[in-house]
Structures are given as C-alpha cells and as structure tokens.
Design a protein around this motif. Structure first.
Motif, mmCIF file in Angstrom:
data_model
loop_
_atom_site.group_PDB
_atom_site.id
_atom_site.type_symbol
_atom_site.label_atom_id
_atom_site.label_comp_id
_atom_site.label_asym_id
_atom_site.label_seq_id
_atom_site.Cartn_x
_atom_site.Cartn_y
_atom_site.Cartn_z
ATOM 1 N N ARG A 37 0.737 -1.186 -0.030
ATOM 2 C CA ARG A 37 0.059 0.004 -0.164
ATOM 3 C C ARG A 37 0.999 1.400 0.111
ATOM 4 O O ARG A 37 1.504 1.486 0.944
ATOM 5 C CB ARG A 37 -1.033 -0.052 1.287
ATOM 6 N N ALA B 37 1.295 5.429 -0.543
ATOM 7 C CA ALA B 37 0.802 6.559 -0.607
ATOM 8 C C ALA B 37 1.388 7.650 -1.504
ATOM 9 O O ALA B 37 0.592 8.401 -2.079
ATOM 10 C CB ALA B 37 0.885 7.221 0.947
ATOM 11 N N GLU B 38 2.661 7.423 -1.894
ATOM 12 C CA GLU B 38 3.426 8.208 -2.663
ATOM 13 C C GLU B 38 4.657 7.757 -2.919
ATOM 14 O O GLU B 38 5.429 7.169 -1.841
ATOM 15 C CB GLU B 38 3.346 9.904 -2.252
ATOM 16 N N THR C 275 4.556 4.576 2.510
ATOM 17 C CA THR C 275 3.615 3.703 2.836
ATOM 18 C C THR C 275 2.418 4.313 3.153
ATOM 19 O O THR C 275 2.031 5.289 3.896
ATOM 20 C CB THR C 275 3.885 2.543 3.527
ATOM 21 N N GLY C 276 1.043 3.528 2.915
ATOM 22 C CA GLY C 276 -0.248 3.810 3.728
ATOM 23 C C GLY C 276 -0.305 3.119 4.704
ATOM 24 O O GLY C 276 -0.329 1.873 4.634
ATOM 25 N N ALA D 192 -0.953 9.849 4.661
ATOM 26 C CA ALA D 192 -0.391 8.454 4.609
ATOM 27 C C ALA D 192 -0.820 7.610 5.883
ATOM 28 O O ALA D 192 -0.345 6.281 5.882
ATOM 29 C CB ALA D 192 1.024 8.384 4.590
ATOM 30 N N ARG E 16 -7.483 6.368 2.308
ATOM 31 C CA ARG E 16 -7.128 5.122 1.629
ATOM 32 C C ARG E 16 -7.373 5.068 0.061
ATOM 33 O O ARG E 16 -6.745 4.523 -0.601
ATOM 34 C CB ARG E 16 -8.123 4.198 2.404
ATOM 35 N N THR F 243 -6.753 7.292 -1.719
ATOM 36 C CA THR F 243 -5.728 7.902 -2.561
ATOM 37 C C THR F 243 -4.469 7.005 -2.649
ATOM 38 O O THR F 243 -3.280 7.253 -3.480
ATOM 39 C CB THR F 243 -5.276 9.259 -2.092
ATOM 40 N N TRP F 244 -4.362 5.684 -1.895
ATOM 41 C CA TRP F 244 -3.152 5.031 -1.758
ATOM 42 C C TRP F 244 -3.492 3.899 -3.150
ATOM 43 O O TRP F 244 -4.332 3.746 -3.384
ATOM 44 C CB TRP F 244 -3.071 4.106 -0.512
ATOM 45 N N SER F 245 -2.224 3.742 -3.537
ATOM 46 C CA SER F 245 -1.931 2.615 -4.540
ATOM 47 C C SER F 245 -1.575 1.287 -4.108
ATOM 48 O O SER F 245 -0.623 1.210 -3.532
ATOM 49 C CB SER F 245 -1.275 3.186 -5.596
#
Length: 236
Positions: free
Chosen positions: A5, A7-8, A30-31, A45, A51, A53-55
């Motif tokens: 997970r 975040a960016e 990380t998220g 994050a 959530r 927006t997390w990948s």
C-alpha cells in the motif's frame, strides 16, 4: 505476488532530517499506521480517510518507479509512512541492493520485521508525550533485536516542549549506545499554510540552548531541513 500500500513515491530530493540529512533520496511513503500522533505531518499516509488515494503496487512496480525517478542511478531509498514496518519490504530491499541502491527506513519502533537486518540505515523514532501515544519499550527492543545486522541504527526524537525534552533524556539513558538525533517539532502541518520560519528558528535555538545548558553533548540537534526549504509541501 503480494502488494504494497503506497501513499506516494517521490524524488530524488534530499533527506531533510536525522542521520542522513542532505542525502539524495527517493522516498517510498507507505499507507497505513498503527499510531495517531496528534501532530502527525503525514496524515495523508496515516488516516484511513485517505485510503482511496493509496495505490496497491507490486514490488516490481515500486522498483520500476524508483528506477524511473532516479534514472537508474543508485542512491538511497527511504521507506517511510505511515509506518512502513506494517508491510513486507524484504523483496524490494534485495532487488535494490543487487543494483547498488541503499535502503533506509524510519519507524516508531512499534512493529519489528526481519528485513530490518537488511537495511543500510534504520531510524527508530519513538514518539514523545506530546504525540498522545505511549511507547511500548518491549516492542522497541524487539526492533533492535531484529535489526542487529543492520549497518547503522540510530534514534531520532522530535521535541515540542519541556516534557518531551525530559522524556528524550530518559530514552537516551535507556539506549546509551544508540546515536541520537533531536529536532524541534513543527505544529503547522497544513500544506496550504506558509511555514513561520522565524518560529522554526526560535524553536531550534531553544532546543540548542537547553542541550548546551545541560551539558548534554551526546545528541546531534538538527532542523527539519525540508520544512525550511519547502514548508509542508508534499512530495519533496
């Protein structure tokens, strides 16, 4: 393949704080986090409200983004969060090391992972009383045990007030062999609000003067360099 997970992922930029301050770095944020610090500067994050927006990314996808950003030139990759210890970064670290990249991780020390031992730098950042969290020192000790083979293990503590300062001295007494970094905290974390540089300077001076007055010469006192340069802007 398990997914991470994220975040960016951003950079290259310089590491803004702690033992690697000034070091060219790509950040993998990380998220998800098991803490909810009241002054958290990375709520995007941490808070499950973000959530969406997390990948969800495979190790290979994360690695591809790191190499794209760094143009294939080895540098330090910082695993941050949130709490990166929630997730399994062992495969990414192995992959990166084969290509000459270095890996650092910053975590509060609440969750231990076997892959800590594979890091080049582990930054343990226990949260002081102003955070609203309570440190589980047994969990912190487990992180030290897990990281015993890591090349460099340090402790970093953010200081907001006198109570945090006294707490940091207690933590330093508990772990006298860990290199210690102190930095003044930044309460203004909204990216839309300009940072008060004079206030940050005053807080840094306050902390320096307290350390010197106490003849406490073990820690290194540093600013948050990235905040001085870019305020609370994300992705730098």
């Amino acid at each position: 393949m398990s997914q991470l997970r994220i975040a960016e992922i951003f950079g290259p930029t310089i590491q803004g704080e702690g033992a690697l301050i000034g070091e060219p770095t790509v950040f993998v944020r990380t998220g998800g986090c098991d803490y909810r610090c009241v002054w958290c500067d990375s709520l995007h994050a941490v808070d499950p409200a973000f959530r969406h927006t997390w990948s969800a990314m495979t190790t290979d996808a994360v690695w591809a983004e790191i190499t794209r950003l760094s143009k294939g030139n080895p540098l330090t990759v910082s695993l941050s969060g949130g709490n990166p210890a929630i997730q399994d970064f062992a495969p990414l670290i192995v992959k990166g090391h084969t290509e000459g990249y270095r890996f650092a991780c910053e975590t509060q020390g609440s969750i231990s992972r076997p892959w800590f031992a594979d890091l080049d730098t582990l930054v343990l950042s226990p949260k002081p009383p102003s955070s609203g969290e309570t440190v589980d020192w047994d969990a912190f000790d487990a992180c030290l045990v897990a990281a015993k083979e890591a090349a460099h293990i340090v402790m970093k503590i953010v200081i907001f007030d006198d109570r945090d300062y006294d707490w940091a001295k207690m933590a330093a007494d508990r772990y006298p062999t860990l290199p210690l970094y102190l930095q003044p905290g930044n309460l203004e974390v909204d990216p839309a609000v300009p940072v008060d540089l004079q206030d940050l300077s005053d807080k840094l001076l306050w902390l320096v003067e307290k350390v010197m007055a106490d003849c406490w010469f073990a820690p290194k006192v540093l600013p948050q360099l990235h905040v001085l340069l870019w305020g609370n802007k994300r992705g730098v």
